[in-house]
Design an enzyme around this catalytic site. Structure first.
Site, PDB file in Angstrom:
ATOM      1  N   VAL A  82       0.853  -1.191   0.000  1.00 33.34           N
ATOM      2  CA  VAL A  82       0.000   0.000   0.000  1.00 33.34           C
ATOM      3  C   VAL A  82       0.890   1.243   0.000  1.00 33.34           C
ATOM      4  O   VAL A  82       1.800   1.371   0.820  1.00 33.34           O
ATOM      5  CB  VAL A  82      -0.936   0.010   1.217  1.00 33.34           C
ATOM      6  CG1 VAL A  82      -1.751   1.306   1.253  1.00 33.34           C
ATOM      7  CG2 VAL A  82      -1.865  -1.201   1.186  1.00 33.34           C
ATOM      8  N   LYS A  83       0.606   2.130  -0.917  1.00 32.90           N
ATOM      9  CA  LYS A  83       1.427   3.332  -1.081  1.00 32.90           C
ATOM     10  C   LYS A  83       0.715   4.519  -0.449  1.00 32.90           C
ATOM     11  O   LYS A  83      -0.450   4.799  -0.767  1.00 32.90           O
ATOM     12  CB  LYS A  83       1.655   3.572  -2.573  1.00 32.90           C
ATOM     13  CG  LYS A  83       2.848   4.429  -2.933  1.00 32.90           C
ATOM     14  CD  LYS A  83       3.035   4.368  -4.445  1.00 32.90           C
ATOM     15  CE  LYS A  83       4.247   5.139  -4.900  1.00 32.90           C
ATOM     16  NZ  LYS A  83       4.335   5.121  -6.386  1.00 32.90           N
TER      17      LYS A  83
END
Length: 221
Positions: A82-83
């Site tokens: 997850v960015k």
């Protein structure tokens, strides 16, 4: 050094993955928009092609919504990273997701102090943008040098330095010399890594000389 490709183009990812040289993928909202594809199905497809980390970025900027989006993205596949942006709310989300066992890529890093915060929040990756720093007259690779040096002083930091905004092969070489763990590279730049005029010249000479022999390896008895 690990090679990630920075694109949302599934065909490019599939082709590069076939070389066996691709370790992961990074995407961002701009790349997703360029692909013209639906976000979630595209990330699902990429995760089927690439076994390594696939960065999928949240769209929200506030903590509660970012956290919900991050949790949703983490459910797509085990290799999703997850960015999140390097903001106070982004780091809160990073801490929460990291503690739950999710890989987090903290993006839009432009200083060593930001990189320290991301490591303390448990980020799997920190993404310093070297090209964008170069664009404003600052030393992008100097930032990589600082972060690598700082992280080496603290074995408890498990965050990998993911060099982003790579504009040309020299960025990659310099990052590798400094000991960066990962570089995320546009497809065009990855293909430039193969090229050298002496390779082309030498191959052309070999092909010409072999043709003169009139032989065929496949037809040989």
């Amino acid at each position: 050094m690990k090679f990630f490709v920075d694109t949302g183009d599934l065909a490019e990812i599939t082709d590069l993955a076939s070389t066996g040289l691709l370790d992961g993928v990074t995407t961002n909202p701009s790349l997703i928009a360029q692909s013209g594809k639906k976000f979630i199905p595209l990330i699902e497809d990429i995760c089927k092609v690439v076994k390594g980390p696939v960065s999928a970025e949240v769209a929200a900027t506030d903590y509660p919504t970012m956290l919900k989006e991050g949790q949703r993205l983490a459910k797509i596949a085990k290799n999703v990273a997850v960015k999140v942006p390097l903001t106070p709310d982004g780091l809160k989300v990073c801490k929460q997701l990291s503690d739950a066992g999710t890989m987090v890529n903290v993006t839009l890093c432009f200083s060593a102090t930001q990189a320290i915060l991301a490591a303390k929040a448990g980020a799997a990756f920190i993404s310093p943008f070297v090209g964008r720093l170069d664009d404003i007259g600052q030393d992008g690779m100097g930032l990589i040098r600082e972060i690598v040096q700082i992280y080496k002083q603290y074995p408890a930091f498990k965050t990998e330095v993911l060099v982003a905004s790579v504009r040309h092969p020299v960025h990659l070489v310099e990052a590798a010399k400094l000991g960066a763990h990962v570089a995320t590279i546009p497809p065009k730049v990855i293909r430039q890594l193969y090229s050298h005029p002496l390779t082309d010249k030498g191959l052309a000479a070999f092909v010409a000389d072999w043709k003169k022999t009139g032989q065929s390896i496949l037809d040989a008895a």
